[in-house]
Design a protein around this motif. Structure first.
Motif, PDB file in Angstrom:
ATOM      1  N   TYR A  62       1.098  -1.114  -0.138  1.00 49.78           N
ATOM      2  CA  TYR A  62      -0.042   0.154   0.044  1.00 49.78           C
ATOM      3  C   TYR A  62       0.764   1.394   0.052  1.00 49.78           C
ATOM      4  O   TYR A  62       1.702   1.651  -0.936  1.00 49.78           O
ATOM      5  CB  TYR A  62      -0.864   0.010   1.133  1.00 49.78           C
ATOM      6  N   SER A  63       0.689   2.184   0.960  1.00 47.25           N
ATOM      7  CA  SER A  63       1.106   3.477   1.001  1.00 47.25           C
ATOM      8  C   SER A  63       2.607   3.772   1.335  1.00 47.25           C
ATOM      9  O   SER A  63       3.302   4.875   1.292  1.00 47.25           O
ATOM     10  CB  SER A  63       0.356   4.482   1.875  1.00 47.25           C
ATOM     11  N   CYS A  64       3.460   2.375   1.481  1.00 45.41           N
ATOM     12  CA  CYS A  64       4.753   2.463   1.712  1.00 45.41           C
ATOM     13  C   CYS A  64       5.437   2.936   0.233  1.00 45.41           C
ATOM     14  O   CYS A  64       6.723   3.613   0.326  1.00 45.41           O
ATOM     15  CB  CYS A  64       5.281   0.994   2.003  1.00 45.41           C
ATOM     16  N   LEU A 333      -1.349   0.808   4.454  1.00 45.18           N
ATOM     17  CA  LEU A 333      -2.602   0.580   4.998  1.00 45.18           C
ATOM     18  C   LEU A 333      -2.581  -0.801   5.524  1.00 45.18           C
ATOM     19  O   LEU A 333      -1.938  -1.997   4.975  1.00 45.18           O
ATOM     20  CB  LEU A 333      -3.751   0.554   3.900  1.00 45.18           C
ATOM     21  N   GLY A 334      -2.898  -1.213   6.740  1.00 46.41           N
ATOM     22  CA  GLY A 334      -3.324  -2.598   7.299  1.00 46.41           C
ATOM     23  C   GLY A 334      -1.582  -3.040   8.255  1.00 46.41           C
ATOM     24  O   GLY A 334      -1.931  -3.778   8.870  1.00 46.41           O
ATOM     25  N   GLY A 335      -0.658  -1.995   8.049  1.00 45.00           N
ATOM     26  CA  GLY A 335       0.290  -2.443   9.043  1.00 45.00           C
ATOM     27  C   GLY A 335       1.723  -2.187   8.525  1.00 45.00           C
ATOM     28  O   GLY A 335       2.664  -2.265   9.510  1.00 45.00           O
ATOM     29  N   SER A 336       1.743  -2.170   7.164  1.00 46.15           N
ATOM     30  CA  SER A 336       3.339  -2.490   6.801  1.00 46.15           C
ATOM     31  C   SER A 336       4.142  -1.090   6.969  1.00 46.15           C
ATOM     32  O   SER A 336       3.457   0.022   7.316  1.00 46.15           O
ATOM     33  CB  SER A 336       3.378  -2.502   5.277  1.00 46.15           C
ATOM     34  N   LEU A 355      -3.799  -8.186   7.430  1.00 50.15           N
ATOM     35  CA  LEU A 355      -4.308  -6.521   7.448  1.00 50.15           C
ATOM     36  C   LEU A 355      -4.747  -6.376   8.758  1.00 50.15           C
ATOM     37  O   LEU A 355      -5.870  -6.861   9.118  1.00 50.15           O
ATOM     38  CB  LEU A 355      -4.955  -6.011   6.382  1.00 50.15           C
ATOM     39  N   ALA A 356      -4.425  -5.155   9.528  1.00 48.97           N
ATOM     40  CA  ALA A 356      -5.150  -4.696  10.447  1.00 48.97           C
ATOM     41  C   ALA A 356      -6.264  -4.096  10.104  1.00 48.97           C
ATOM     42  O   ALA A 356      -6.349  -3.569   9.146  1.00 48.97           O
ATOM     43  CB  ALA A 356      -4.127  -3.946  11.366  1.00 48.97           C
ATOM     44  N   GLY A 357      -7.245  -3.900  11.028  1.00 42.00           N
ATOM     45  CA  GLY A 357      -8.671  -3.417  10.681  1.00 42.00           C
ATOM     46  C   GLY A 357      -8.565  -1.969  10.955  1.00 42.00           C
ATOM     47  O   GLY A 357      -9.893  -1.316  11.376  1.00 42.00           O
ATOM     48  N   SER A 358      -7.748  -1.279  10.690  1.00 39.83           N
ATOM     49  CA  SER A 358      -7.595   0.418  10.791  1.00 39.83           C
ATOM     50  C   SER A 358      -6.910   1.150   9.985  1.00 39.83           C
ATOM     51  O   SER A 358      -5.732   0.300   9.623  1.00 39.83           O
ATOM     52  CB  SER A 358      -7.273   0.431  12.238  1.00 39.83           C
TER      53      SER A 358
END
Length: 376
Positions: A62-64, A333-336, A355-358
């Motif tokens: 994701y946004s990494c 998104l999700g924790g990375s 993925l985390a739910g936040s």
């Protein structure tokens, strides 16, 4: 796997997160002064087949991607105070600068009209939609996380300057020369072996707690409201329109410059290693890029955020240990997480497929990062 004895605490945290049911598959890598001191991986790359996560397993992060896009943009654009229209004449808002795009101040966090699936790989067409929009606030007067639009905006300026996409430049200027297994727009063979994302816990374990938006707060309410600016910013183009969402080949192949990288943890850490070594940008240019341009309440996330030129700085939305005052990077998104710390010669990358739910992820990356700093 490899873990320098000095960082045994990091391995303990990594293994505990699997034991506690927080991970399905994951990898974590750390460079210190250019030396690979931690390279860990484990679990399953695919919960359906049980395929094991291997040393070279890549995953969508994701946004990494945004940090890679920033590095490319800063390498080809000399003056970020220049108006966007200097490079992109069709851009409607003449007071918007490149700096506004890189710092989430452009007022264009949402694409107003739904992007059809058939246009997902046509990045100039998506950018053209944004060029015609009126900003939601006067550029430069506030900041709000441009979750997806950041990449289309910055990527189009780079394309106007160089004639090439972010993905092409990442391949030729970053991944290729430095032997990094990362792609902004993955080829078919990489897609075939990529880990598959899921929100479900490993079989036989209870769901582990994430870090959801605090209930009853503006951010928590926005997360639950499908019409909130937060969810509109995250949801168009809508990956969920494709079967499997971000696992779909169209998403993995499209190379969205705001959320499109497919990478290993070692390659993500390697990107920050080369960046802080001065191999991608001159050190003085990186130092200027890390200067906080904005900080405080974020109009989209409704939490405090802080940005230099495309890079996150420590804040509520980019959690770092107290010792990491010079840290920068970007989460996904999700924790990375990808992170660099020039003052300590530190570079790390964390990727996973559960993925985390936040939108703010979970504490998994934070715990690992905290353990790293505790070992220094």
């Amino acid at each position: 796997m490899h873990c320098d004895p000095r960082f045994s605490r990091v391995r303990e945290v990594f293994e505990r997160q699997f034991a506690d049911g927080e991970e399905l598959g994951a990898a974590f890598a750390v460079y210190l002064d250019g030396e690979l001191v931690v390279d860990l991986w484990g679990g399953a790359a695919d919960r359906h087949t049980g395929r094991a996560w291997e040393a070279g397993t890549p995953v969508f992060a994701y946004s990494c991607t945004k940090a890679l896009t920033a590095a490319v943009a800063l390498s080809v654009i000399d003056d970020v105070t220049a108006p966007v229209t200097r490079f992109w004449p069709e851009f409607a808002t003449r007071e918007t600068t490149v700096e506004h795009l890189l710092t989430h101040q452009a007022g264009l966090p949402v694409i107003e009209d739904p992007v059809p699936v058939e246009s997902f790989e046509d990045l100039p067409a998506i950018a053209g939609r944004l060029a015609r929009q009126r900003p939601l606030w006067q550029p430069g007067t506030a900041h709000g996380y441009h979750a997806l639009t950041y990449g289309f905006l910055v990527g189009e300026v780079v394309r106007r300057v160089t004639g090439r996409s972010i993905g092409s430049l990442v391949a030729s200027e970053i991944a290729g020369p430095h032997a990094l297994d990362l792609w902004v727009g993955a080829p078919d063979d990489v897609i075939d072996r990529a880990a598959r994302l899921t929100t479900r816990p490993p079989s036989g374990t209870a769901p582990a707690p994430a870090t959801p938006m605090p209930p009853g707060t503006p951010a928590g309410e926005a997360a639950l409201d499908p019409d909130s600016l937060m969810n509109r910013a995250l949801g168009n183009p809508g990956m969920n329109l494709l079967k499997g969402g971000a696992n779909h080949p169209v998403v993995l192949r499209a190379g969205w410059p705001g959320a499109g990288v497919v990478t290993t943890a070692k390659a993500l850490a390697g990107f920050y290693r080369t960046l802080i070594a001065g191999d991608l940008l001159p050190r003085d240019r990186l130092k200027d890029a890390l200067r906080r341009r904005v900080e405080g309440p974020d109009r989209v996330l409704l939490l405090d955020s802080s940005f230099g030129l495309g890079f996150s700085r420590p804040s509520t939305t980019f959690l770092t240990p107290p010792k990491a005052v010079e840290a920068f990077g970007h989460g996904g998104l999700g924790g990375s997480l990808g992170l660099g710390d020039p003052a300590r010669g530190l570079a790390l990358g964390y990727v996973m497929n559960r993925l985390a739910g936040s939108v703010t992820g979970s504490l998994r990356a934070y715990r690992l990062t905290e353990a790293v700093y505790a070992c220094l």
